[in-house]
Design a protein around this motif. Sequence first.
Motif, PDB file in Angstrom:
ATOM      1  N   SER A  52      10.615  12.469   7.312  1.00  0.00           N
ATOM      2  CA  SER A  52       9.844  12.459   6.076  1.00  0.00           C
ATOM      3  C   SER A  52       9.665  13.890   5.585  1.00  0.00           C
ATOM      4  O   SER A  52       9.787  14.853   6.353  1.00  0.00           O
ATOM      5  N   TRP A  53       9.340  14.034   4.315  1.00  0.00           N
ATOM      6  CA  TRP A  53       9.096  15.339   3.715  1.00  0.00           C
ATOM      7  C   TRP A  53       7.970  16.053   4.458  1.00  0.00           C
ATOM      8  O   TRP A  53       8.056  17.242   4.735  1.00  0.00           O
ATOM      9  N   GLN A  54       6.920  15.312   4.794  1.00  0.00           N
ATOM     10  CA  GLN A  54       5.774  15.900   5.502  1.00  0.00           C
ATOM     11  C   GLN A  54       6.184  16.384   6.894  1.00  0.00           C
ATOM     12  O   GLN A  54       5.765  17.455   7.333  1.00  0.00           O
ATOM     13  N   HIS A  55       6.984  15.578   7.580  1.00  0.00           N
ATOM     14  CA  HIS A  55       7.403  15.964   8.930  1.00  0.00           C
ATOM     15  C   HIS A  55       8.306  17.202   8.899  1.00  0.00           C
ATOM     16  O   HIS A  55       8.229  18.055   9.796  1.00  0.00           O
ATOM     17  N   ILE A  56       9.112  17.320   7.864  1.00  0.00           N
ATOM     18  CA  ILE A  56       9.959  18.503   7.697  1.00  0.00           C
ATOM     19  C   ILE A  56       9.084  19.754   7.610  1.00  0.00           C
ATOM     20  O   ILE A  56       9.390  20.795   8.199  1.00  0.00           O
ATOM     21  N   HIS A  57       7.979  19.650   6.896  1.00  0.00           N
ATOM     22  CA  HIS A  57       7.081  20.808   6.773  1.00  0.00           C
ATOM     23  C   HIS A  57       6.386  21.133   8.097  1.00  0.00           C
ATOM     24  O   HIS A  57       6.114  22.310   8.375  1.00  0.00           O
ATOM     25  N   LYS A  58       6.115  20.124   8.914  1.00  0.00           N
ATOM     26  CA  LYS A  58       5.556  20.385  10.242  1.00  0.00           C
ATOM     27  C   LYS A  58       6.580  21.107  11.127  1.00  0.00           C
ATOM     28  O   LYS A  58       6.245  22.041  11.857  1.00  0.00           O
ATOM     29  N   ILE A  59       7.826  20.664  11.045  1.00  0.00           N
ATOM     30  CA  ILE A  59       8.892  21.330  11.794  1.00  0.00           C
ATOM     31  C   ILE A  59       9.051  22.770  11.304  1.00  0.00           C
ATOM     32  O   ILE A  59       9.210  23.701  12.096  1.00  0.00           O
ATOM     33  N   HIS A  60       8.976  22.951   9.987  1.00  0.00           N
ATOM     34  CA  HIS A  60       9.103  24.285   9.400  1.00  0.00           C
ATOM     35  C   HIS A  60       7.994  25.203   9.913  1.00  0.00           C
ATOM     36  O   HIS A  60       8.253  26.362  10.268  1.00  0.00           O
ATOM     37  N   ALA A  61       6.769  24.700   9.964  1.00  0.00           N
ATOM     38  CA  ALA A  61       5.640  25.505  10.465  1.00  0.00           C
ATOM     39  C   ALA A  61       5.881  25.924  11.911  1.00  0.00           C
ATOM     40  O   ALA A  61       5.643  27.083  12.285  1.00  0.00           O
ATOM     41  N   ALA A  62       6.374  25.000  12.719  1.00  0.00           N
ATOM     42  CA  ALA A  62       6.658  25.320  14.117  1.00  0.00           C
ATOM     43  C   ALA A  62       7.797  26.337  14.212  1.00  0.00           C
ATOM     44  O   ALA A  62       7.745  27.268  15.029  1.00  0.00           O
ATOM     45  N   ALA A  63       8.805  26.166  13.368  1.00  0.00           N
ATOM     46  CA  ALA A  63       9.938  27.094  13.376  1.00  0.00           C
ATOM     47  C   ALA A  63       9.490  28.503  12.987  1.00  0.00           C
ATOM     48  O   ALA A  63       9.917  29.484  13.599  1.00  0.00           O
ATOM     49  N   GLU A  99      16.246  17.328   0.161  1.00  0.00           N
ATOM     50  CA  GLU A  99      17.610  17.201   0.687  1.00  0.00           C
ATOM     51  C   GLU A  99      17.619  17.365   2.209  1.00  0.00           C
ATOM     52  O   GLU A  99      18.331  16.642   2.911  1.00  0.00           O
ATOM     53  N   ILE A 100      16.828  18.317   2.688  1.00  0.00           N
ATOM     54  CA  ILE A 100      16.752  18.547   4.135  1.00  0.00           C
ATOM     55  C   ILE A 100      16.161  17.319   4.826  1.00  0.00           C
ATOM     56  O   ILE A 100      16.656  16.884   5.872  1.00  0.00           O
ATOM     57  N   ALA A 101      15.107  16.747   4.246  1.00  0.00           N
ATOM     58  CA  ALA A 101      14.464  15.575   4.836  1.00  0.00           C
ATOM     59  C   ALA A 101      15.457  14.421   4.953  1.00  0.00           C
ATOM     60  O   ALA A 101      15.546  13.766   6.002  1.00  0.00           O
ATOM     61  N   VAL A 102      16.222  14.182   3.904  1.00  0.00           N
ATOM     62  CA  VAL A 102      17.213  13.104   3.917  1.00  0.00           C
ATOM     63  C   VAL A 102      18.291  13.395   4.950  1.00  0.00           C
ATOM     64  O   VAL A 102      18.639  12.531   5.761  1.00  0.00           O
ATOM     65  N   MET A 103      18.807  14.626   4.946  1.00  0.00           N
ATOM     66  CA  MET A 103      19.889  14.987   5.862  1.00  0.00           C
ATOM     67  C   MET A 103      19.455  14.863   7.321  1.00  0.00           C
ATOM     68  O   MET A 103      20.221  14.394   8.161  1.00  0.00           O
ATOM     69  N   MET A 104      18.211  15.258   7.608  1.00  0.00           N
ATOM     70  CA  MET A 104      17.750  15.263   8.990  1.00  0.00           C
ATOM     71  C   MET A 104      17.094  13.941   9.399  1.00  0.00           C
ATOM     72  O   MET A 104      16.823  13.724  10.579  1.00  0.00           O
ATOM     73  N   GLY A 105      16.831  13.077   8.416  1.00  0.00           N
ATOM     74  CA  GLY A 105      16.255  11.774   8.721  1.00  0.00           C
ATOM     75  C   GLY A 105      14.758  11.800   9.036  1.00  0.00           C
ATOM     76  O   GLY A 105      14.266  10.973   9.796  1.00  0.00           O
ATOM     77  N   LEU A 124      16.828  23.150  10.501  1.00  0.00           N
ATOM     78  CA  LEU A 124      15.984  23.172   9.305  1.00  0.00           C
ATOM     79  C   LEU A 124      16.020  24.551   8.639  1.00  0.00           C
ATOM     80  O   LEU A 124      16.223  24.651   7.424  1.00  0.00           O
ATOM     81  N   LEU A 125      15.841  25.615   9.408  1.00  0.00           N
ATOM     82  CA  LEU A 125      15.852  26.965   8.835  1.00  0.00           C
ATOM     83  C   LEU A 125      17.223  27.320   8.262  1.00  0.00           C
ATOM     84  O   LEU A 125      17.316  27.981   7.221  1.00  0.00           O
ATOM     85  N   THR A 126      18.273  26.853   8.916  1.00  0.00           N
ATOM     86  CA  THR A 126      19.626  27.093   8.400  1.00  0.00           C
ATOM     87  C   THR A 126      19.821  26.399   7.067  1.00  0.00           C
ATOM     88  O   THR A 126      20.317  26.998   6.110  1.00  0.00           O
ATOM     89  N   TYR A 127      19.436  25.127   6.986  1.00  0.00           N
ATOM     90  CA  TYR A 127      19.586  24.382   5.733  1.00  0.00           C
ATOM     91  C   TYR A 127      18.778  25.032   4.611  1.00  0.00           C
ATOM     92  O   TYR A 127      19.257  25.166   3.486  1.00  0.00           O
ATOM     93  N   ARG A 128      17.575  25.452   4.907  1.00  0.00           N
ATOM     94  CA  ARG A 128      16.686  25.984   3.879  1.00  0.00           C
ATOM     95  C   ARG A 128      17.042  27.410   3.467  1.00  0.00           C
ATOM     96  O   ARG A 128      17.112  27.718   2.273  1.00  0.00           O
ATOM     97  N   TYR A 129      17.263  28.285   4.422  1.00  0.00           N
ATOM     98  CA  TYR A 129      17.355  29.705   4.117  1.00  0.00           C
ATOM     99  C   TYR A 129      18.772  30.275   4.116  1.00  0.00           C
ATOM    100  O   TYR A 129      18.981  31.363   3.598  1.00  0.00           O
ATOM    101  N   LEU A 130      19.729  29.568   4.663  1.00  0.00           N
ATOM    102  CA  LEU A 130      21.111  30.029   4.592  1.00  0.00           C
ATOM    103  C   LEU A 130      21.938  29.177   3.627  1.00  0.00           C
ATOM    104  O   LEU A 130      22.831  29.693   2.965  1.00  0.00           O
TER     105      LEU A 130
END
Length: 163
Positions: free
Chosen positions: A145-156, A137-143, A124-130
């Motif tokens: 939801s948009w909300q779950h991506i943000h939870k993963i981002h917070a943990a990262a 796009e990240i949500a679709v690529m990783m399969g 997730l951090l690679t897709y977003r920041y590199l």
Amino acid sequence: LRGGWQDRTAGCGDRESVEVMPVDRELTENEKKKLFLKSYLRDKQAVRRIEEQLEELRLSKLSPGTIMGDGMPHSSDMRDLSDYAAKVDELERELVRKRYDRIQSFRKVQESIEGIADETEKDLLTYRYLRGMKWEEIAVMMGYSWQHIHKIHAAALKNLKMR
């Protein structure tokens, strides 16, 4: 500017993303981490701007009556070859410095991301920041939801150690 606000563009490829933070307070740890992570994309954009300036300068010197980016005809601002050469040299030197900055920021951000144990968080951090991808796009690529991506981002962000 006590009580004022400062706009900080995200610099991650999606121009609609703007962070507004008060200027009279210390940044939170997460805000500092996000600014650090965004350093590579900011440096990448700085390189792109200088490359575009060089290209425009070269085009204007090749055909002085050409139409520039604003759609209006312009004559060359460089009256003689020495002014042109000096400006090209100045921009090329700045380009070398900015490319070095970009390489260094990429290395630092990548090393910090690689220091995270969780592979999903790294991706997730690679897709977003590199790669500068948008959240959708990240949500679709990783399969996820948009909300779950943000939870993963917070943990990262919590697990990220700035180097």
